[in-house]
Design an enzyme around this catalytic site. Structure first.
Site, PDB file in Angstrom:
ATOM      1  N   ARG A  21      15.006  -2.459  -9.051  1.00 20.12           N
ATOM      2  CA  ARG A  21      13.715  -3.153  -8.993  1.00 20.12           C
ATOM      3  C   ARG A  21      12.817  -2.390  -9.954  1.00 20.12           C
ATOM      4  NH1 ARG A  21      10.599  -2.279  -3.770  1.00 20.12           N
ATOM      5  NH2 ARG A  21      11.984  -3.845  -2.859  1.00 20.12           N
TER       6      ARG A  21
ATOM      7  N   ASP B 158      12.776   1.994  -1.890  1.00 20.23           N
ATOM      8  CA  ASP B 158      11.464   1.969  -2.546  1.00 20.23           C
ATOM      9  C   ASP B 158      11.270   3.295  -3.259  1.00 20.23           C
ATOM     10  OD1 ASP B 158      10.789  -0.521  -1.553  1.00 20.23           O
ATOM     11  OD2 ASP B 158       9.541   0.241   0.079  1.00 20.23           O
TER      12      ASP B 158
HETATM   13  P1  FAD Z   1      -1.672  -5.782 -11.397  1.00 16.88           P
HETATM   14  O1  FAD Z   1      -2.349  -5.867 -12.724  1.00 16.88           O
HETATM   15  O2  FAD Z   1      -2.010  -4.652 -10.519  1.00 16.88           O
HETATM   16  O3  FAD Z   1      -1.907  -7.103 -10.588  1.00 16.88           O
HETATM   17  C1  FAD Z   1      -1.921  -8.389 -11.218  1.00 16.88           C
HETATM   18  C2  FAD Z   1      -2.666  -9.327 -10.274  1.00 16.88           C
HETATM   19  O4  FAD Z   1      -1.933  -9.490  -9.067  1.00 16.88           O
HETATM   20  C3  FAD Z   1      -4.044  -8.791  -9.839  1.00 16.88           C
HETATM   21  O5  FAD Z   1      -5.065  -9.141 -10.742  1.00 16.88           O
HETATM   22  C4  FAD Z   1      -4.215  -9.428  -8.485  1.00 16.88           C
HETATM   23  O6  FAD Z   1      -4.681 -10.761  -8.619  1.00 16.88           O
HETATM   24  C5  FAD Z   1      -2.798  -9.488  -7.943  1.00 16.88           C
HETATM   25  N1  FAD Z   1      -2.459  -8.308  -7.108  1.00 16.88           N
HETATM   26  C6  FAD Z   1      -1.659  -7.283  -7.423  1.00 16.88           C
HETATM   27  N2  FAD Z   1      -1.513  -6.430  -6.375  1.00 16.88           N
HETATM   28  C7  FAD Z   1      -2.265  -6.947  -5.376  1.00 16.88           C
HETATM   29  C8  FAD Z   1      -2.541  -6.559  -4.041  1.00 16.88           C
HETATM   30  N3  FAD Z   1      -1.995  -5.486  -3.479  1.00 16.88           N
HETATM   31  N4  FAD Z   1      -3.373  -7.348  -3.292  1.00 16.88           N
HETATM   32  C9  FAD Z   1      -3.921  -8.476  -3.823  1.00 16.88           C
HETATM   33  N5  FAD Z   1      -3.690  -8.901  -5.073  1.00 16.88           N
HETATM   34  C10 FAD Z   1      -2.877  -8.155  -5.838  1.00 16.88           C
HETATM   35  N6  FAD Z   1       5.257   0.370  -6.313  1.00 16.88           N
HETATM   36  C11 FAD Z   1       5.860   1.567  -6.206  1.00 16.88           C
HETATM   37  O7  FAD Z   1       5.322   2.589  -6.666  1.00 16.88           O
HETATM   38  N7  FAD Z   1       7.065   1.694  -5.561  1.00 16.88           N
HETATM   39  C12 FAD Z   1       7.727   0.624  -5.050  1.00 16.88           C
HETATM   40  O8  FAD Z   1       8.814   0.774  -4.499  1.00 16.88           O
HETATM   41  C13 FAD Z   1       7.118  -0.657  -5.178  1.00 16.88           C
HETATM   42  N8  FAD Z   1       7.712  -1.764  -4.690  1.00 16.88           N
HETATM   43  C14 FAD Z   1       7.163  -2.993  -4.955  1.00 16.88           C
HETATM   44  C15 FAD Z   1       7.828  -4.150  -4.529  1.00 16.88           C
HETATM   45  C16 FAD Z   1       7.345  -5.391  -4.868  1.00 16.88           C
HETATM   46  C17 FAD Z   1       8.098  -6.608  -4.453  1.00 16.88           C
HETATM   47  C18 FAD Z   1       6.138  -5.511  -5.639  1.00 16.88           C
HETATM   48  C19 FAD Z   1       5.628  -6.849  -6.078  1.00 16.88           C
HETATM   49  C20 FAD Z   1       5.448  -4.375  -5.995  1.00 16.88           C
HETATM   50  C21 FAD Z   1       5.929  -3.108  -5.649  1.00 16.88           C
HETATM   51  N9  FAD Z   1       5.243  -1.955  -5.991  1.00 16.88           N
HETATM   52  C22 FAD Z   1       5.851  -0.726  -5.831  1.00 16.88           C
HETATM   53  C23 FAD Z   1       3.838  -2.023  -6.431  1.00 16.88           C
HETATM   54  C24 FAD Z   1       3.709  -2.129  -7.935  1.00 16.88           C
HETATM   55  O9  FAD Z   1       4.133  -0.919  -8.501  1.00 16.88           O
HETATM   56  C25 FAD Z   1       2.264  -2.408  -8.357  1.00 16.88           C
HETATM   57  O10 FAD Z   1       1.419  -1.404  -7.903  1.00 16.88           O
HETATM   58  C26 FAD Z   1       1.721  -3.726  -7.845  1.00 16.88           C
HETATM   59  O11 FAD Z   1       2.685  -4.730  -7.866  1.00 16.88           O
HETATM   60  C27 FAD Z   1       0.564  -4.194  -8.734  1.00 16.88           C
HETATM   61  O12 FAD Z   1       0.995  -4.326 -10.067  1.00 16.88           O
HETATM   62  P2  FAD Z   1       1.181  -5.734 -10.792  1.00 16.88           P
HETATM   63  O13 FAD Z   1       2.286  -5.603 -11.759  1.00 16.88           O
HETATM   64  O14 FAD Z   1       1.277  -6.827  -9.808  1.00 16.88           O
HETATM   65  O15 FAD Z   1      -0.129  -5.855 -11.713  1.00 16.88           O
END
Ligand code: FAD
Length: 318
Positions: free
Chosen positions: A179, A125
């Site tokens: 990722r 991560d």
């Molecule tokens: P957003 O615009 O934030 O979300 C789109 C929609 O998804 C939102 O409107 C909401 O409906 C839903 N949503 C998103 N997040 C959530 C939540 N937590 N709870 C409820 N609903 C939500 N970040 C890092 O910095 N380092 C990492 O190693 C890392 N690993 C990840 C691994 C996976 C499998 C995923 C999916 C995410 C990871 N992230 C990591 C987090 C990522 O960087 C984002 O902060 C997070 O995914 C929200 O961004 P989004 O692209 O989904 O868009």
């Protein structure tokens, strides 16, 4: 929205823990390894595979790393025993990266070796920008030990990401395995995009750069503008569901979609029904409360997503 998120974060410690636990249970498998296994067995029926994270990070004494070593080792045994299609996700600071880089290297090398013997991929991560360089270096060093089953996460919001992709692809060629996500840490404007549109655009650019370079690309986003753009890019680069199904890294171009446990399950199931490989990130561990509060403090937007999912469930199915 930003204000609402901050308000929720400020009042969260006042909420009774059982209520917080109820909300968190959607996003965290539970406190124990068995909880993660049960969750994965249940969700396997939806065609997903998994990457499992033992909750916790940034240890303060090196002894604490032993806990994570033991827990990840048991996790690998348990994945094999239960015949689950799962990788593992590791936070390098939980293995001591900010205390003693050599020890963190040894610890993660040991886990990666054990994972490799069992055909399991290890994803490092990406944490905040203090450790971007050292996390990438760690992955490249472990690769140079002859282990191909390890890759990093890059964050679309950081300005440096395109050059990190170039550097890694130059080192690892077709064995590069990423990722890509937007990045959860709210980094300063000197090093990162801070507006929604810019973050989406830069994440999309990074995804295209990975695919163009022929790297294995795990797209970790629940956001339609990222997913829809990725689907167009897969077409453009001639990738189809058939190219997504790979046991682990080192196999050249390919992709998958990754989702956090409990978030936008309907979108995940739709992608899966269209044949795309989908992977769920499953966190578990005793530190679920501290971890959740820390994440919310770092990025109060997460609190508004959680509230919206509770109040408007049709926008975000499990
Ligand atoms: P957003 O615009 O934030 O979300 C789109 C929609 O998804 C939102 O409107 C909401 O409906 C839903 N949503 C998103 N997040 C959530 C939540 N937590 N709870 C409820 N609903 C939500 N970040 C890092 O910095 N380092 C990492 O190693 C890392 N690993 C990840 C691994 C996976 C499998 C995923 C999916 C995410 C990871 N992230 C990591 C987090 C990522 O960087 C984002 O902060 C997070 O995914 C929200 O961004 P989004 O692209 O989904 O868009």
């Amino acid at each position: 929205m930003a204000f609402l998120g901050k308000l929720i974060v400020a009042t969260m410690p006042l909420a009774p823990k059982p209520i917080v636990r109820m909300v968190a249970s959607r996003y965290v498998a539970g406190p124990k390894l068995e909880d993660a296994i049960t969750t994965m067995k249940t969700l396997s029926s939806e065609g997903a595979c998994f990457t499992v994270d033992v909750l916790g990070e940034e240890i303060t004494s090196i002894d604490e790393a032993n806990f994570f070593l033991k827990e990840y080792s048991q996790l690998i045994d348990s994945i094999i025993e239960n015949n689950i299609d799962a990788h593992i996700s590791i936070k390098p600071t939980a293995f001591g990266l900010l205390i003693d880089e050599e020890l963190a290297f040894d610890n993660i090398l040991n886990i990666t070796r054990k994972a490799s013997e069992n055909d399991i991929f290890v994803r490092l991560d990406m944490e905040d920008s203090r450790v971007t360089d050292s996390t990438i270096e760690l992955m490249i060093r472990i690769r140079s030990e002859g282990l191909n089953n390890i890759g990093v996460v890059l964050q679309g919001r950081l300005f440096r990401t395109i050059s990190d992709i170039d550097k890694i692809c130059e080192e690892l060629g077709p064995n590069s395995d990423f990722r890509i996500c937007k990045g959860i840490y709210l980094e300063p404007k000197e090093i990162a995009h801070t507006g929604y549109r810019e973050i989406v655009d830069s994440t999309n650019m990074a995804i295209e750069h990975m695919l163009r370079n022929g790297a294995y690309t795990a797209i970790a986003s629940h956001d339609y503008p990222v997913i829809d753009n990725s689907l167009s890019l897969l077409d453009k680069y001639g990738l189809s569901p058939d190219s997504g199904h790979r046991p682990f890294s080192g196999k050249g171009p390919g992709y998958e979609f990754q989702f956090l446990l409990g978030v936008r399950g309907d979108l995940r199931r739709k992608l899966n029904s269209e044949g795309h490989l989908t992977r769920i990130y499953v966190p578990y561990g005793q530190q679920w409360y501290e971890y959740g509060i820390r994440r919310l403090k770092e990025n109060p937007e997460v609190a508004t997503h959680v509230l919206k999912a509770l109040l408007l469930p049709w926008t975000n199915r499990r």
